[in-house]
Design a protein around this motif. Structure first.
Motif, short mmCIF file in Angstrom:
data_model
loop_
_atom_site.label_atom_id
_atom_site.label_comp_id
_atom_site.label_asym_id
_atom_site.label_seq_id
_atom_site.Cartn_x
_atom_site.Cartn_y
_atom_site.Cartn_z
N THR A 322 0.86 -1.18 0.00
CA THR A 322 0.00 0.00 0.00
C THR A 322 0.90 1.23 0.00
O THR A 322 1.93 1.24 0.66
CB THR A 322 -1.01 -0.03 1.16
N ILE A 323 0.53 2.22 -0.81
CA ILE A 323 1.38 3.40 -0.99
C ILE A 323 0.63 4.62 -0.48
O ILE A 323 -0.54 4.82 -0.83
CB ILE A 323 1.73 3.59 -2.48
N THR A 324 1.29 5.44 0.34
CA THR A 324 0.59 6.57 0.93
C THR A 324 1.55 7.68 1.30
O THR A 324 2.75 7.60 1.03
CB THR A 324 -0.22 6.10 2.15
N SER A 325 1.00 8.73 1.93
CA SER A 325 1.79 9.81 2.53
C SER A 325 1.28 10.01 3.95
O SER A 325 0.27 9.42 4.33
CB SER A 325 1.64 11.10 1.72
N GLY A 326 1.94 10.88 4.70
CA GLY A 326 1.71 11.04 6.14
C GLY A 326 0.30 10.85 6.67
O GLY A 326 0.06 9.97 7.49
N PRO A 327 -0.68 11.66 6.23
CA PRO A 327 -2.02 11.50 6.78
C PRO A 327 -2.57 10.09 6.56
O PRO A 327 -3.27 9.54 7.41
CB PRO A 327 -2.85 12.54 6.02
N GLY A 328 -2.22 9.51 5.43
CA GLY A 328 -2.65 8.14 5.14
C GLY A 328 -2.00 7.14 6.07
O GLY A 328 -2.62 6.17 6.51
N LEU A 329 -0.73 7.40 6.40
CA LEU A 329 -0.05 6.48 7.33
C LEU A 329 -0.76 6.50 8.69
O LEU A 329 -0.96 5.46 9.31
CB LEU A 329 1.42 6.88 7.49
N LEU A 331 -3.89 7.08 9.25
CA LEU A 331 -5.16 6.35 9.14
C LEU A 331 -4.95 4.84 9.08
O LEU A 331 -5.80 4.07 9.49
CB LEU A 331 -5.92 6.82 7.90
N LYS A 332 -3.83 4.41 8.58
CA LYS A 332 -3.60 2.96 8.41
C LYS A 332 -3.11 2.30 9.69
O LYS A 332 -2.97 1.08 9.73
CB LYS A 332 -2.54 2.74 7.32
N GLN A 333 -2.82 3.09 10.71
CA GLN A 333 -2.09 2.52 11.85
C GLN A 333 -2.79 1.33 12.50
O GLN A 333 -2.14 0.35 12.85
CB GLN A 333 -1.83 3.60 12.90
N GLU A 334 -4.10 1.38 12.66
CA GLU A 334 -4.77 0.25 13.33
C GLU A 334 -4.61 -1.02 12.48
O GLU A 334 -4.39 -2.10 13.00
CB GLU A 334 -6.25 0.55 13.56
N ALA A 335 -4.72 -0.84 11.16
CA ALA A 335 -4.56 -1.99 10.27
C ALA A 335 -3.14 -2.55 10.33
O ALA A 335 -2.94 -3.76 10.30
CB ALA A 335 -4.92 -1.59 8.84
N LEU A 336 -2.16 -1.67 10.45
CA LEU A 336 -0.78 -2.16 10.55
C LEU A 336 -0.60 -2.97 11.82
O LEU A 336 0.10 -3.98 11.84
CB LEU A 336 0.22 -0.98 10.51
N GLY A 375 3.77 4.50 15.64
CA GLY A 375 2.49 5.17 15.44
C GLY A 375 1.28 4.44 15.95
O GLY A 375 0.28 5.05 16.26
N GLY A 376 1.35 3.13 16.03
CA GLY A 376 0.17 2.38 16.46
C GLY A 376 0.11 2.20 17.95
O GLY A 376 1.03 2.58 18.67
N HIS A 377 -1.00 1.63 18.43
CA HIS A 377 -1.11 1.36 19.86
C HIS A 377 -0.45 0.02 20.19
O HIS A 377 -0.32 -0.84 19.32
CB HIS A 377 -2.57 1.37 20.29
#
Lengths: 644, 330
Positions: A322-329, A331-336, A375-377
């Protein structure tokens, strides 16, 4: 003849026999080691294409190049506005170029407002050369005439070499709308000024208009020649940046294109993304080629679904990206976290931009290191690597896919807005089938095997892929035992944490630290990561030439970090990171050692190795420049021992 | 020859799957009387009757009581994160047409936190069977109002009664572009639940089945009126849709012949207040599927990757002075 660039470049007899524009006042060219040129216009006037073409011509002649786009945030900013400046910076040299460089030597401005934008930003060298469209002096609007006169008089007074060029008037001889042709006129002018090869330049024009009909190609070739002839007849500027012969086959592209080709070369088959600047152009290019190799770019409904779609695809087959930039990263944190917990391989590419929030969407910042790592919990160990050149953009994706599938881990590649659009040549990659992922395992799982049969030494478990007989289990984001059964038991939870963390340690043992640039010991060590490598090493080279004992170390892997960094740091009197992100200024009266917020890498190095690491950096949305790094290093060298 | 024959025989032996072949070693931990148990049984019956190989079957879920279902199936399961079951399932399906992918989700999971994915999943119309376990309340987090909770419901977050009218999952789904299959079942009529699930599985495209499901713990008497009075259940039948067994038909006499291509009537049925419709509201097998549209024309092979990379490198190549560019193709 196809639209293929190579064949266009080969040229045809027809073009080989074209007469060169005859210089009316031939004079010897002044030889330069390098030059930095900027072309700026209103959005839509083609300055970017002009700059990219200039770079391509120089590169094909063997010059080292680095280009950077000058991009307004809006698609259609107001005309003749400081905020609307759009264009390209091209740095070209006799040797390799690794960064954007310092101030520009020569700028071509299509109006005085876009020129002001570059002057205000401090991007033009004092006493530098300015070529400006002079049509504004006859504009029907007296306000425009006055504004133009004021700026031109001002820059002359400030000591710039100013040439007023009748671009529109000249172009009107060839095309009805000069706005559509100026850029090729300017390209011809610049090729003449820098003594570039006419045949290569014409081949480039034919290449960029390859999809247009012959009439348009001819018109643009005429404009190129006209610009060339005009410069030779009217300007006393004649330079030559000698280029050594090209030794090996090379390719020239920007960082996002290299990332996209890296995805193809890695053998990943699914890319799920959501549009976001400055990452999206990688997905644009990938979309145009991925289906040719039987693969899919899925534009998801949002960043979260892009991440979870990729996780689903990875789970059911080959690792996905998946390719993204900061705000997208963010948003993806829970999925990561899910991918970490369930041990699903995943490659995440983050083309960083200025933050926080929407921040500076089109501009560079190295602001996401902490978000990528932490970034994630919960405790979610992931591999984080950073790319420092266009070539690395290509190869890092291949490496990331292998790490992800070997360790069943999330691998985050940090690129940034400056690499995204910067062009640089590198040795043409030679395809290696080992780059690709093996076919999806569909063989039966042994009866007694468990889905999380963690290896005691490495923490790695062989994952079971749907379709494998006997492998049925329910993967979960909940704490789970070796059978993937939900387990809230304290010991089982602790074992899961241990094994997931152990994989990172196992991977860390495979890392080798890059050599120190400069000398093995000395007074000051600069440490960097990501796109700043070229600028830091250029600064180090210049400082060492002045006799300063300064070296640099550039980290590719930020999590985990290779062993040996502490030993290197201890061989230097002072250590300072150079980062394109925020740190509190030491001279602010409110800031002291207790509250100063440090740049990301400095904080990490201090925490791990208890070394007094200082930091210098800027978060101005611009690439760091060698001269600024030099000044920061000199200032650090001058501080007394123990003084912050 | 011998090898392939024995393989064939082995397959014949293996394909005689029983109900127990789809039951995992974990006993369901739903509350006594929870409607999820009926849905699980219907799923297992379907797998047995369709003889779906457990290794080719994937149950994907989000978070909530309903989303525990994959743990109780002997199949591949993916118990994901809250609201994201659909994109995970889409990712699984995009390159794996050979897998039977089921999604189990709840009213909170699907209609609240995952609502964006729900709309887009309907539009993608991938080959997925989606079961919305709708008990009209958050159960796992201990009784909060959900988007489908009736107005006035007293819950821990709405102690004075839920303020808003509920969202109707059927009419919302019917309103999305590319919708291809919408049905409703209830946990207390297992025969129809099974029959609807079978039709959903056989449908090519995304089949969306809302299952009204009793939550004895937090919504104890929500559906009592309908459970007690079969005449308040409206059974939808059609020659292309549900066909009722005589014993079901005898009890549930309130039947309507409904053409599953009749969208205006489907929308009217979806909005019924007094009666609960059960059956197939909409079924259009002609809607294209995203996974079919995006299936690669050719498989990803090393030779193909090399060819495409070389083509792209050629477009941006720089050649040594000594080489003749025109003759430098490999």
């Amino acid at each position: 003849m196809t639209s293929d660039g190579r064949q266009d470049f080969a040229g045809t007899a027809e073009f080989r026999h074209d007469p060169d524009p005859t210089p009316s006042r031939p004079r010897p060219a002044e030889v330069l080691a390098e030059s930095i040129v900027e072309i700026v216009s209103d959005s839509g006037e083609g300055a970017q294409r002009c700059g990219q073409s200039l770079a391509a011509i120089a590169a094909r002649m063997g010059n080292g190049i680095w280009t950077v786009e000058i991009i307004p945030a809006e698609i259609q900013p107001p005309h003749r506005s400081v905020a609307g400046a759009s264009g390209n910076r091209v740095r070209f040299a006799s040797g390799p170029v690794t960064n954007v460089g310092d101030a520009a030597d020569l700028v071509v401005a299509f109006n005085e407002q876009v020129l002001l934008s570059r002057l205000h930003a401090g991007e033009i060298k004092p006493g530098g050369t300015i070529l400006i469209e002079n049509a504004w002096q006859n504009d029907p609007d007296p306000a425009i005439v006055a504004a133009y006169a004021k700026v031109v008089a001002g820059v002359r007074a400030d000591g710039y070499r100013v040439y007023e060029v009748p671009m529109a008037a000249e172009c009107q001889k060839y095309v009805p709308d000069p706005r559509k042709g100026k850029n090729m006129f300017v390209l011809g002018m610049l090729c003449a000024i820098y003594s570039l090869d006419a045949e290569v330049a014409r081949a480039q024009v034919r290449f960029i208009f390859a999809k247009k009909d012959q009439k348009i190609i001819n018109a643009n070739l005429e404009l190129l020649d006209a610009g060339w002839a005009w410069a030779d007849a009217n300007l006393d500027l004649k330079y030559k940046v000698p280029a050594p012969p090209v030794a090996a086959r090379q390719v020239v592209m920007n960082g996002n294109a290299a990332l996209a080709l890296g995805v193809v070369a890695s053998g990943m088959e699914v890319c799920a993304m959501y549009p976001i600047t400055p990452a999206t152009s990688a997905s644009h290019y990938l979309s145009s080629i991925f289906e040719k190799v039987g693969c899919v770019v899925h534009q998801a409904e949002d960043e979260i679904s892009a991440a979870t779609f990729a996780i689903g695809a990875s789970y059911a087959g080959k690792c996905a990206v998946t390719i993204t930039s900061g705000p997208g990263l963010s948003l993806k944190q829970e999925a990561l976290g899910l991918a970490v917990m369930a041990e699903i391989p995943l490659v995440v590419i983050d083309v960083q931009r200025g933050g926080p929030s929407t921040g500076l969407p089109t501009k560079v910042e190295q602001g996401d290191l902490m978000a990528a790592m932490f970034g994630g919990h919960g405790d979610a160990p992931k591999v984080v690597m950073a790319v420092s050149s266009i070539e690395e953009c290509f190869y890092s994706v291949i490496t990331a896919r292998k790490i992800a599938e070997t360790f069943n881990m999330v691998v985050i590649i940090l690129s940034d807005a400056s690499l995204a659009t910067a062009q640089q040549p590198f040795e043409r990659p030679v395809f290696n089938p080992d780059w690709l992922a093996p076919p999806i395992n569909q063989s039966a799982v042994p009866e007694d095997a468990k889905p999380y049969d963690w290896d005691a030494r490495t923490g790695i478990a062989t994952r079971f892929i749907p379709g494998q007989p006997n492998g049925m289990h329910c993967l979960t984001g909940l704490a789970h035992d070796r059978d993937s059964h939900v387990a809230y038991d304290a010991a089982i939870n602790e074992e899961g944490l241990l094994q997931r963390s152990r994989k990172l340690a196992a991977f860390q043992t495979t890392l080798r630290l890059a050599p120190v640039f400069g000398g093995d010991d000395g007074d000051l060590l600069l440490i960097g990561w990501g796109s700043t490598k070229g600028a830091i090493e250029e600064a180090v080279t210049a400082l060492r030439a002045q006799g300063h004992k300064v070296s640099s170390l550039h980290l590719k892997y930020l999590q985990p970090m290779a062993s040996g960094i502490d030993a290197v740091m201890k061989r230097f009197g002072k250590v300072m990171t150079i980062e394109n992100n925020w740190n509190d200024p030491k001279d602010d009266p409110l800031i002291n050692d207790d509250n100063r917020r440090l740049s990301s890498l400095a904080l990490l190095l201090r925490a791990r190795w208890l070394v007094d690491v200082d930091c210098w950096g800027k978060a101005r949305g611009q690439p760091l420049k060698p001269s600024a790094i030099m000044q920061a290093a000199l200032a650090k060298l001058e501080t007394a021992e123990g003084e912050q | 020859m011998t090898a392939s024959m024995s393989q064939c025989l082995m397959q014949m032996v293996q394909t005689d799957y029983q109900m127990s072949d789809y039951q995992s070693e974990i006993a369901p931990r739903w509350c006594a009387g929870c409607g999820d148990n009926a849905i699980l049984t219907a799923m297992q019956r379907l797998c047995r009757d369709e003889q779906l190989p457990p290794e080719k079957t994937v149950c994907v879920s989000g978070i909530g009581c309903s989303s525990r279902l994959p743990h109780y199936m002997n199949a591949y399961g993916f118990h994901g994160i809250h609201g994201r079951a659909l994109p995970i399932a889409e990712g699984i399906k995009i390159r794996r047409p050979d897998l039977n992918v089921f999604v189990t989700t709840g009213d909170g999971d699907n209609c609240s936190i995952g609502a964006a994915h729900w709309l887009h999943a309907i539009r993608y119309n991938m080959n997925l069977t989606v079961l919305l376990h709708d008990n009209q309340v958050y159960g796992l987090t201990k009784k909060q109002a959900s988007p489908t909770s009736p107005k006035g419901l007293k819950s821990n977050t709405t102690p004075y009664g839920a303020a808003l009218n509920p969202l109707n999952p059927l009419s919302v789904t019917l309103g999305v572009a590319n919708v291809s299959f919408v049905a409703q079942a209830v946990d207390w009529i297992p025969d129809l639940l099974y029959e609807i699930l079978r039709k959903a599985h056989q449908h090519r495209g995304l089949s969306f089945v809302r299952v009204l499901q009793r939550c004895p713990e937090f919504m104890g008497h929500r559906f009592d009126d309908w459970v007690r009075d079969p005449m308040k259940m409206r059974i939808l039948t059609h020659s292309d849709g549900l066909r009722l067994k005589p014993e079901v038909s005898r009890v549930y006499k309130n039947q309507e012949t409904h053409d599953p291509l009749d969208m205006p009537r489907a929308l009217a049925i979806a909005s019924m207040q007094e009666e609960i419709p059960v059956g197939i509201l909409y079924n259009d097998p002609s809607v294209p599927c995203y996974d079919d549209l995006r299936a690669g024309e050719r498989p990803n092979t090393p030779a193909l990757v090399k060819t495409v990379l070389d083509e792209e490198f050629d477009k941006v190549g720089i050649w040594p002075d000594s080489a003749d560019p025109a003759g430098s193709t490999e």
